[in-house]
Write a protein that holds these residues in place. Structure first.
Motif, short mmCIF file in Angstrom:
data_model
loop_
_atom_site.label_atom_id
_atom_site.label_comp_id
_atom_site.label_asym_id
_atom_site.label_seq_id
_atom_site.Cartn_x
_atom_site.Cartn_y
_atom_site.Cartn_z
N HIS A 174 51.11 53.31 20.22
CA HIS A 174 50.38 52.14 20.69
C HIS A 174 50.07 51.20 19.51
O HIS A 174 49.61 51.66 18.46
CB HIS A 174 49.08 52.59 21.36
N PRO A 175 50.31 49.89 19.65
CA PRO A 175 50.10 48.97 18.53
C PRO A 175 48.69 49.01 17.95
O PRO A 175 48.51 48.88 16.73
CB PRO A 175 50.40 47.60 19.14
N ARG A 192 49.15 43.84 21.68
CA ARG A 192 50.37 44.00 20.88
C ARG A 192 50.22 43.50 19.45
O ARG A 192 50.97 43.92 18.57
CB ARG A 192 51.53 43.27 21.56
N ASP A 193 49.26 42.62 19.23
CA ASP A 193 49.04 42.07 17.89
C ASP A 193 47.54 42.03 17.61
O ASP A 193 46.94 40.95 17.56
CB ASP A 193 49.66 40.66 17.82
N GLU A 197 48.90 55.05 24.01
CA GLU A 197 49.84 54.92 25.11
C GLU A 197 49.60 55.97 26.19
O GLU A 197 50.23 55.94 27.26
CB GLU A 197 51.29 55.00 24.60
#
Length: 206
Positions: A126-127, A10-11, A35
């Motif tokens: 997607h991040p 996520r990061d 994703e």
């Protein structure tokens, strides 16, 4: 041997993303998570990258490649659509959809469907993919990483590394990702046609 980047789902770490983007800018082929499973990607001005994707996936000449974009500003430079199509696409993106649309002159001819002069476009959700696109500043020429004789995309970064270690230049691993490919909607005609049902709900286009 492919470079391997283990990043947060996520990061993602900016340093790793920057190194992966440098490989893409230098003509490399990247396997990265979305994703909707893993994808193979390269820069739009990398003809060798497209051929490498074609060989890995054993694609024919009528395969629709996808230009994965960061936002609608990029999409608008690459494809033609009227207000009706724009509203339809905007309601579904970003997400697990690929839209086939008539290409503008900004898309190299070698990337187009040979007869229809169309191309697939997708806005990433997607991040990790979003971070890649933001750092690169351009769309990525992509194709879902579905190996020959397989029906589902690859979803595990380390498995991608082991399987394609000498066929790609880098793999980004952020843990498990989606296991269904995108839903593909052909919006090049008067009405939308769902040509592949995947993780995106096809109902709005049926």
């Amino acid at each position: 041997m492919a470079r391997y980047f283990d990043v947060h789902p996520r990061d993602p770490q900016p340093r790793s993303i920057g190194q992966a983007v440098a490989i893409v800018r230098d003509g490399g082929l990247l396997a990265y998570p979305t994703e909707s499973g893993y994808a193979l990607g390269c820069s739009l001005d990398n003809p060798d990258g497209k051929e490498r994707i074609t060989r890995i996936r054993q694609l024919d000449s009528h395969h629709h490649f996808t230009l994965v974009c960061h936002d609608f500003a990029q999409v608008g430079q690459l494809v033609h659509f009227d207000n009706r199509v724009f509203r339809s696409v905007k309601a579904a993106a970003p997400g697990s959809y690929t839209f086939i649309l008539p290409a503008t002159g900004a898309v190299p001819r070698r990337l187009l469907h040979p007869k229809k002069r169309t191309v697939g476009v997708r806005i990433a959700a997607h991040p990790v993919a979003c971070a890649l696109l933001e750092e690169l500043g351009d769309p990525i020429l992509s194709s879902t990483l579905i190996l020959p004789d397989h029906e589902e995309p690859m979803t595990d970064g380390w498995q991608v590394k082991e399987e394609l270690d000498h066929q790609v230049d880098a793999v980004i691993d952020s843990g498990e990702c989606g296991d269904e490919p995108t839903t593909v909607v052909d919006w090049s005609g008067e009405t939308p046609e769902v040509v592949r049902v995947g993780s995106g709900d096809p109902a709005p286009f049926e």
